[in-house]
Design a protein around this motif. Structure first.
Motif, short mmCIF file in Angstrom:
data_model
loop_
_atom_site.label_atom_id
_atom_site.label_comp_id
_atom_site.label_asym_id
_atom_site.label_seq_id
_atom_site.Cartn_x
_atom_site.Cartn_y
_atom_site.Cartn_z
N VAL A 260 72.36 38.57 37.47
CA VAL A 260 72.75 37.29 38.07
C VAL A 260 71.89 36.98 39.29
O VAL A 260 71.51 35.83 39.52
N LEU B 204 69.90 33.52 39.86
CA LEU B 204 70.09 32.65 41.03
C LEU B 204 68.77 32.22 41.63
O LEU B 204 68.62 31.08 42.08
N LEU C 210 74.23 28.51 41.03
CA LEU C 210 73.89 29.01 39.70
C LEU C 210 73.27 27.93 38.83
O LEU C 210 72.33 28.18 38.07
N ASP D 73 80.00 28.97 39.80
CA ASP D 73 79.92 29.58 41.13
C ASP D 73 81.28 30.09 41.58
O ASP D 73 81.39 31.16 42.18
#
Length: 215
Positions: free
Chosen positions: A145, A149, A155, A164
């Motif tokens: 993740v 990002l 996101l 989010d």
């Protein structure tokens, strides 16, 4: 409508959605530590006796935090946090699916097999022998993740979304139960600070308070 809420990351998802959008619903706190969610009157409403639970005016019920938020976003929130177009909504759902698979599932299973065993072992399949590996999976998910990002800010890029909220609720939960994110994940750390600065993050921190009440 009435929202049944409790302690935990999944109820926080819905509470943060409400705080972000200003959607108003009646709310009732369910004490899961006292097993109120497993009493017959509540378990008859919720397929797995889980919280949160949204009871509609006709008496039908919707369980699961994301399903509740999607229902409210489509009927009350004007697509505020799913997205304004079909493409935006599809991207939000894609990101939520990624967060769910990479972070939420292994993190919660790791917790239930370790710190959460006393609470869950009598009613759910817990995997103590796999708990450490499940936590490693969740940590690897957070690293993935972090790459997604990039520099953010969110996101979905410039658009703050339900994805989010889902991620933040479980990042905060992980930090409370021995699964904090690696400080080396600098994109995630900066994103977490941005979300934490939003009023909704503060308003949703205590499920026993009403939205907007001082913490």
């Amino acid at each position: 409508m009435k929202l049944y809420q409790s302690l935990g990351p999944n109820p926080r998802v819905v509470l943060m959605y409400l705080a972000e959008t200003g959607v108003q619903v009646d709310r009732q706190f369910v004490d899961i530590m006292a097993a109120e969610n497993r009493q017959p009157d509540f378990s008859a409403k919720s397929p797995l006796a889980h919280t949160p639970l949204l009871e509609l005016d006709d008496g039908s019920c919707i369980a699961e935090s994301i399903a509740i938020c999607e229902y409210m976003d489509e009927t009350l929130g004007g697509h505020a946090l799913l997205g304004a177009t079909a493409a935006e909504r599809a991207r939000t759902r894609m990101l939520m699916r990624i967060v769910d698979q990479l972070v939420v599932v292994p993190m919660t299973a790791g917790f239930r097999g370790a710190e959460g065993m006393p609470m869950f072992e009598s009613r759910l399949l817990c995997l103590p022998d796999a708990a450490a590996d499940l936590k490693r999976l969740a940590a690897d998910g957070l690293a993935q993740v972090d790459r997604l990002l990039g520099e953010g800010p969110w996101l979905a890029g410039e658009r703050f979304s339900l994805a989010d909220i889902l991620l933040y609720s479980f990042v905060e939960f992980g930090a409370m139960v021995g699964q904090p994110p690696d400080p080396a994940l600098t994109n995630l750390a900066a994103w977490r600070d941005r979300v934490a600065a939003r009023p909704a993050a503060i308003d949703s921190a205590n499920p026993q308070l009403g939205i907007g009440e001082p913490a």
